[in-house]
Design a protein around this motif. Structure first.
Motif, short mmCIF file in Angstrom:
data_model
loop_
_atom_site.label_atom_id
_atom_site.label_comp_id
_atom_site.label_asym_id
_atom_site.label_seq_id
_atom_site.Cartn_x
_atom_site.Cartn_y
_atom_site.Cartn_z
N UNK A 1 15.11 11.04 12.76
CA UNK A 1 15.79 11.99 11.99
C UNK A 1 14.65 12.96 11.27
N UNK A 2 15.15 13.83 10.33
CA UNK A 2 14.35 14.99 10.14
C UNK A 2 13.79 14.78 8.57
N UNK A 3 13.73 13.64 8.10
CA UNK A 3 13.18 13.78 6.54
C UNK A 3 11.71 13.19 6.53
N UNK A 4 10.96 13.76 5.82
CA UNK A 4 9.50 12.99 5.36
C UNK A 4 9.83 12.42 4.17
N UNK A 5 9.14 11.07 4.25
CA UNK A 5 9.43 10.10 3.16
C UNK A 5 8.25 9.45 2.70
N UNK B 1 3.71 21.96 1.81
CA UNK B 1 4.96 20.93 1.43
C UNK B 1 4.77 20.90 -0.20
N UNK B 2 5.97 20.44 -0.78
CA UNK B 2 5.80 20.23 -2.08
C UNK B 2 4.94 18.93 -2.40
N UNK B 3 4.83 18.75 -3.72
CA UNK B 3 3.96 17.38 -3.89
C UNK B 3 4.58 16.22 -3.72
N UNK B 4 3.84 15.15 -3.85
CA UNK B 4 4.21 13.65 -3.36
C UNK B 4 5.64 13.42 -4.53
N UNK B 5 5.46 13.86 -5.81
CA UNK B 5 6.47 13.38 -6.85
C UNK B 5 7.81 13.93 -6.29
N UNK B 6 7.70 14.98 -5.70
CA UNK B 6 9.09 15.69 -5.09
C UNK B 6 9.78 14.82 -3.90
N UNK B 7 8.79 14.37 -3.00
CA UNK B 7 9.05 13.81 -1.79
C UNK B 7 9.63 12.58 -2.16
N UNK B 8 8.85 11.65 -2.95
CA UNK B 8 9.40 10.36 -3.22
C UNK B 8 10.68 10.14 -3.60
N UNK B 9 11.36 11.05 -4.28
CA UNK B 9 12.58 11.09 -4.83
C UNK B 9 13.52 11.33 -3.50
N UNK B 10 13.66 10.46 -2.73
CA UNK B 10 14.99 10.74 -1.68
C UNK B 10 14.38 11.59 -0.28
N UNK C 1 0.85 -1.28 0.11
CA UNK C 1 -0.11 -0.15 0.18
C UNK C 1 0.92 1.16 -0.04
N UNK C 2 0.20 2.37 -0.35
CA UNK C 2 0.84 3.82 -0.18
C UNK C 2 0.87 4.24 1.21
N UNK C 3 1.89 4.90 1.41
CA UNK C 3 1.72 5.72 2.79
C UNK C 3 2.74 6.84 2.90
#
Ligand SMILES: Nc1nc2c(c(=O)[nH]1)N[C@H]1C(S)=C(S)[C@@H](COP(=O)(O)OP(=O)(O)OC[C@H]3O[C@@H](n4cnc5c(=O)[nH]c(N)nc54)[C@H](O)[C@@H]3O)O[C@H]1N2
Ligand SMILES: Nc1nc2c(c(=O)[nH]1)N[C@H]1C(S)=C(S)[C@@H](COP(=O)(O)OP(=O)(O)OC[C@H]3O[C@@H](n4cnc5c(=O)[nH]c(N)nc54)[C@H](O)[C@@H]3O)O[C@H]1N2
Ligand code: SF4
Ligand SMILES: [Mo]
Length: 699
Positions: free
Chosen positions: A446-450, A500-509, A437-439
């Motif tokens: 640590x301080x990174x949203x993933x 926050x930026x959209x999902x496609x930008x967060x997915x990458x790293x 599933x997605x989440x």
């Protein structure tokens, strides 16, 4: 051959929230799981249990179909049914409970078996829209959060990546990262290798982390406030206090220094069981090292005085001004950095503050009808449970077991395995795992949203938590935009609302949430109302039971003290190869952990005539358990340690260690006092137990 590794995020209830790379076989099965380098905290490392995740994901005992109970509660007799019938049954039971006793008699109950915000917290949307009893979460972070926020304000601190770069001393306090979040050790190893940094561990036993320390302070459990006071006493007395820093960044340093004059090493030695010399030597080491990093764990807050202890220890880097320096300061949790607007995920626009809150840790008293725990309201007669296993993990287990056995209680458990809690259910629903599933994930270490995407097809008829909640909402007449959205849409909505930026930008790293060094080190002031750290907290802001809290850092004598009848103190910390009760189903983890074991001081074993593998009975007024013993070096003679929340079937008498643990709410705001238990300990001859001891060995 497997294709390129695919990015994912570990969903388990662990501070590390690792960035993963997974291998997918051409048949669509999971291959190896690796730590990713795209997250600098993960730094290419994962724990052994997740590296072998295929063992859990493709486990032959995974739940694949909805089930209905077909025998007495807890008998384990179930028959397969379809999803429609299963959901209809649950909805009917909830509507019936509501008709009889009102909506507060339904209690949706969940925890962090998955840490994904969509799958974990969506259950609250149903709760709020339906005005079911609200869930007051206390079992894990409540005591620690309270103690930290009392002084520092919000929860964040110095990124652990700075340890490798800069730290010269690392103090791991009431925390066992070798077992509980192994990634920290990578950064500590680098600091030791590159600049000979020293590692100090403060822990009542020689934990896997303490085994690697240069200095291990094995104090009596629940006495960290005393140790912290004596350390600060030495810091003030011997000129290690940074007065310039204190005057700028704290509320009342003169009061603190005066208050601590009577709380020196000899005073603390009598409380902690450490020697005054050990305490003084540690204080000097800490005082003279500017780049001193304090990693504060949850473990030392799981006592009735845990919030006070967390506050006391969090004062140390303020006294020395260690916060100023690269690689100096402290980290308890980064969770306060992620200011996510969860209005839609949790249905926060539907919250009715007049609906009662029920305390997660008090599920035993609640289900057995304790009027005070029920807030004077109706009994709980229907539950939906996701991502947690209270039949093992909650305190006062006898009452939890009695509660779940109630004939007038309807329980639906949505699970990946037939856990002890699922076994008590009327309806069991099969759940997806994180790769199915997605989440979206935040982390405490640590301080990174993933974001982690669905990469594998669910086996059998498994469904995600979100889908189950949405299907139930339909049948229960619950209306909210969140029920009609996909997981993906909920993630996008969360990001947009939170700026926050959209999902496609967060997915990458992932997405870094910590703006800069000055924020991490509170150089523009602490995130409190007046920008100052509070040595004198406003405890009344946290909870009703604030009157007993110490006005300034102190030893709060509220723990379950030893008595002649109960002369030992039990600590019940995590096991390395389990994660709470997750992974207790995998053969490799079971083989590594062997069986429930009480670690005793070798001198205590000699005194009682015990040898490795002998049986003892540990008990108190709440009950008793029978288990084997082993020698634990480096702990006090009266400390007993039992690692791991073993499922009940692994116990000789069928009920686990939390039988002995109290469910009374610690001040000021509640919590789980898992390491604060006085017990008696009696050797038991194996013959006296018949063949039960033999049959309880891991299956
Ligand atoms: N392998 C594994 N990893 C896990 C878990 C697991 O069960 N297994 N659980 C996960 C969860 S839910 C959480 S919240 C985290 C917790 O992770 P941690 O922050 O590491 O906390 P604990 O493991 O509860 O306790 C850490 C240490 O505190 C010690 N301790 C107990 N009482 C005291 C005390 O009074 N004073 C001091 N100084 N120390 C004390 C314990 O002996 C233990 O070694 O780990 C997560 N990671
Ligand atoms: N003795 C003792 N007791 C303790 C503690 C201790 O240190 N000592 N620690 C306490 C702490 S800190 C905590 S956090 C609690 C944790 O206790 P639990 O919340 O029970 O622990 P977990 O094993 O993390 O998760 C429980 C279940 O979630 C399920 N799950 C995972 N993902 C999903 C999903 O996506 N959907 C659904 N429906 N289910 C899923 C797993 O299969 C697992 O059975 O235990 C507490 N109890
Ligand atoms: S260390 Fe924690 S976050 Fe990382 S893989 Fe293991 S359980 Fe998951
Ligand atoms: Mo936890």
């Amino acid at each position: 051959m497997p294709g390129d590794p695919l990015p994912a995020v570990c969903p388990h209830d662990c501070p590390s929230v690792c960035a993963l790379e997974i291998e997918r076989t051409p048949e669509g099965r999971l291959g190896r799981v690796h730590g990713s380098r795209r997250n600098p905290y993960t730094a290419g490392v994962v724990c052994a249990k997740v590296a072998r995740y295929a063992e859990r994901l493709h486990h032959p005992e995974r739940l694949l179909h909805p089930l209905r109970r077909d025998g007495p509660k807890g008998s384990g007799r179930f028959v397969r049914i379809g999803w429609e019938e299963a959901l209809d049954r649950v909805a009917e039971a909830f509507l019936e409970a509501e008709r009889r006793h009102g909506p507060e008699s339904v209690w949706p109950y969940y925890y962090a078996g998955t840490m994904g915000h969509v799958q974990r917290d969506g259950i609250n949307r149903l709760t709020h829209v339906k005005k079911y009893s609200r869930f007051y979460s206390t079992i894990c972070v409540r005591l620690a959060d309270t103690g930290w926020e009392a002084g520092c304000g919000r929860r964040w601190g110095v990124p652990p990546e700075e340890i490798g770069e800069h730290s010269e001393l690392i103090v791991v306090w009431g925390c066992n990262p070798v077992s509980t979040h192994v990634n920290l050790m990578t950064h500590i190893a680098r600091a030791r290798k590159e600049r000979g940094a020293r590692l100090v561990v403060v822990d009542p036993y020689r934990s896997p982390t303490a085994r690697r320390a240069d200095l291990h302070l094995a104090l009596a459990p629940g006495t960290d406030g005393a140790l912290a006071c004596a350390v600060m006493h030495v810091l003030f007395a011997e000129g290690y206090a940074d007065w310039d820093y204190l005057r700028r960044y704290s509320d009342c340093p003169e009061d603190l220094a005066a208050h601590l004059r009577s709380r020196g090493p000899a005073w603390a030695a009598a409380i902690t069981g450490l020697s005054a010399e050990e305490i003084t030597a540690f204080a000097r080491l800490y005082g003279r090292t500017r780049r001193a990093y304090l990693r504060l764990g949850y473990g030392f807050t799981r006592s009735r005085n845990g919030a006070a202890n967390m506050h006391a220890v969090s004062c140390l880097p303020v006294v020395t001004g260690a916060w100023r320096h690269p690689g100096g300061g402290a980290l308890y949790s980064m969770s306060g950095l992620y200011r996510l607007d969860k209005t839609v995920i949790e249905g926060l626009d539907a919250v009715d503050p007049t609906v009662r809150l029920l305390d997660q840790s008090r599920i035993g008293p609640i289900l057995t009808g304790d009027a005070e725990a029920l807030g004077g309201g109706p009994p709980v007669t229907a539950m939906l449970i996701q991502n947690t296993n209270p039949m093992c993990v909650a305190p006062e287990l006898a009452r939890v077991h009695a509660g779940f056995a109630r004939e007038d209680l309807f329980v639906c458990v949505h699970e990946q395995f037939m856990t002890d809690t699922a076994r008590m259910a009327d309806v069991v629903l099969p759940a997806t795992m994180f790769l199915e599933h997605d989440d979206i994930y935040t982390a405490s270490a640590h301080s990174r949203l993933q974001i982690s995407r669905k990469l594998l097809e669910p086996p059998g008829e498994c469904r995600s938590n979100h889908r189950v909640i949405a299907e139930l909402a339909k049948r229960l007449g619950a209306e909210h935009p969140g029920f009609a959205m996909s997981e993906r849409e909920l993630i996008e909505d969360l990001l947009a609302r939170s700026g926050l930026p959209d999902a496609s930008r967060i997915e990458d790293g992932g997405w870094e949430m910590l703006p800069d060094f000055a924020t991490a080190h509170h150089l523009r002031g602490f995130p409190t109302a007046d920008g100052r750290f509070r040595f004198r907290p406003d405890w009344s802001a946290f909870g009703p039971a604030h009157a007993v809290m110490p006005p300034l850092p102190d030893h709060l004598p509220l723990i379950e003290e030893v008595t002649p009848e109960r002369p030992f103190r039990l600590v019940a910390p995590p096991a390395r190869d389990f994660l709470n009760t997750s992974f207790t189903e995998t053969p490799t983890s079971l083989a590594k952990e062997k069986r429930p074991t009480a670690l005793l001081h070798p001198g205590t074993m000699r005194r009682l005539g015990l040898r490795e593998g002998d049986l003892v009975r540990l008990g108190n007024d709440r009950g008793s358990v029978l288990l084997h013993v082993a020698a634990g070096e480096g702990q006090r003679p009266e400390t007993v340690v039992v690692e791991g929340i073993w499922p009940n079937r692994h116990w000789i008498e069928g009920i686990g260690i939390n039988l002995l643990i109290g469910a009374d709410p610690p001040p000021p705001a509640g919590g789980g006092a898992f390491h604060d238990t006085a017990v008696r300990l009696e050797p038991v001859r194996a013959e006296a137990t018949g063949d039960r001891a033999a049959t309880a060995a891991p299956a």
